[in-house]
Design an enzyme around this catalytic site. Structure first.
Site, short mmCIF file in Angstrom:
data_model
loop_
_atom_site.label_atom_id
_atom_site.label_comp_id
_atom_site.label_asym_id
_atom_site.label_seq_id
_atom_site.Cartn_x
_atom_site.Cartn_y
_atom_site.Cartn_z
N ASP A 8 1.01 -1.03 -0.14
CA ASP A 8 -0.01 -0.12 0.07
C ASP A 8 0.85 1.45 -0.01
O ASP A 8 2.15 1.08 -0.05
CB ASP A 8 -1.06 -0.06 1.47
CG ASP A 8 -0.37 0.30 2.63
OD1 ASP A 8 1.00 0.33 2.63
OD2 ASP A 8 -1.06 0.31 3.39
N CYS A 65 3.41 -2.82 4.06
CA CYS A 65 2.41 -1.76 4.21
C CYS A 65 3.42 -1.00 5.25
O CYS A 65 4.53 -1.25 5.51
CB CYS A 65 1.10 -2.28 4.73
SG CYS A 65 1.16 -3.09 6.24
N THR A 67 3.09 -1.19 8.71
CA THR A 67 3.79 -2.01 9.71
C THR A 67 4.00 -3.30 9.29
O THR A 67 4.80 -4.03 10.08
CB THR A 67 2.73 -2.19 11.00
OG1 THR A 67 1.61 -2.66 10.21
CG2 THR A 67 2.34 -0.81 11.59
N HIS A 98 10.49 -23.93 8.77
CA HIS A 98 9.22 -24.46 9.62
C HIS A 98 7.83 -24.35 9.06
O HIS A 98 7.01 -25.19 9.22
CB HIS A 98 9.36 -24.20 10.82
CG HIS A 98 10.50 -24.71 11.59
ND1 HIS A 98 10.76 -24.58 12.97
CD2 HIS A 98 11.63 -25.58 11.18
CE1 HIS A 98 11.94 -25.47 13.37
NE2 HIS A 98 12.37 -25.74 12.14
N HIS A 133 7.37 -30.87 10.19
CA HIS A 133 6.69 -29.74 9.73
C HIS A 133 5.81 -29.62 8.85
O HIS A 133 4.71 -28.89 8.81
CB HIS A 133 7.73 -28.67 9.61
CG HIS A 133 8.78 -28.37 10.76
ND1 HIS A 133 8.45 -27.79 11.99
CD2 HIS A 133 9.99 -28.80 11.02
CE1 HIS A 133 9.53 -27.68 12.68
NE2 HIS A 133 10.09 -28.55 12.13
C1 RB5 Z 1 -1.70 2.93 6.24
O1 RB5 Z 1 -1.85 4.19 6.77
C2 RB5 Z 1 -1.25 2.03 7.46
O2 RB5 Z 1 -2.41 1.95 8.23
C3 RB5 Z 1 -1.01 0.66 6.73
O3 RB5 Z 1 -0.04 0.92 5.60
C4 RB5 Z 1 -0.56 -0.56 7.56
O4 RB5 Z 1 0.43 0.09 8.52
C5 RB5 Z 1 -1.51 -1.04 8.27
O5 RB5 Z 1 -1.37 -2.29 9.04
#
Ligand code: RB5
Length: 145
Positions: A8, A65, A67, A98, A133
């Site tokens: 994203d 993304c 996080t 695994h 596994h």
């Molecule tokens: C987008 O702002 C952010 O929420 C997305 O990239 C991600 O971190 C969501 O888990």
């Protein structure tokens, strides 16, 4: 080996740097977007690359993304996908050994490009060990049905 890349807006810069890293190492990539920093929903970005991984048109996926968490949650809802959100070397290695993970998820707002490259390198170069596994991964896959 073909690596499916997706992100994203929060993972866009990291996806772009991973794309360059892989191309410089002569690894084929398919980039499924996003292609700018304009806001998109990570849920929409995983559908096509996951389909191609499931159908064998891509070998493994690297999804980013902000996080790494949201896009891993979305990927793990796709049939045949075992996505792991990692920020350390041991996890990126052992999720291949695994869990036979087929998608590595990374946080563009969490990781620097150097660490991300190390995680990508070990993820794509490590093979599933199988054995006991495999029983567990078979049970994971059965949860898709
Ligand atoms: C987008 O702002 C952010 O929420 C997305 O990239 C991600 O971190 C969501 O888990």
């Amino acid at each position: 080996m073909i690596i499916a890349l997706a992100s994203d807006h929060g993972g866009f810069d990291l996806k772009e740097s991973i794309k360059l890293y892989l191309q410089e190492n002569n690894i084929e990539v398919n980039d499924y977007g996003t292609y700018s920093k304009d806001s998109v929903d990570y849920t929409d970005m995983v559908i096509k690359p996951c389909e191609d991984i499931r159908e064998g048109k891509a070998t493994l996926g690297i999804f980013c993304c902000g996080t790494g968490i949201g896009i891993s949650m979305a990927a793990n809802k796709q049939k045949g996908i075992r996505a792991a959100c990692c920020s350390d070397y041991y996890s990126a290695k052992y999720t291949r050994l695994h869990n036979d993970a087929n998608v590595l998820c990374l946080g563009g707002r969490v990781l620097g490009a150097g660490l991300a490259e190390e995680l990508v390198e070990v993820f794509i170069s490590t093979e599933f060990v199988g054995g006991r596994h495999k029983t567990r991964v078979d049970k994971l896959n059965a949860m898709d049905d």
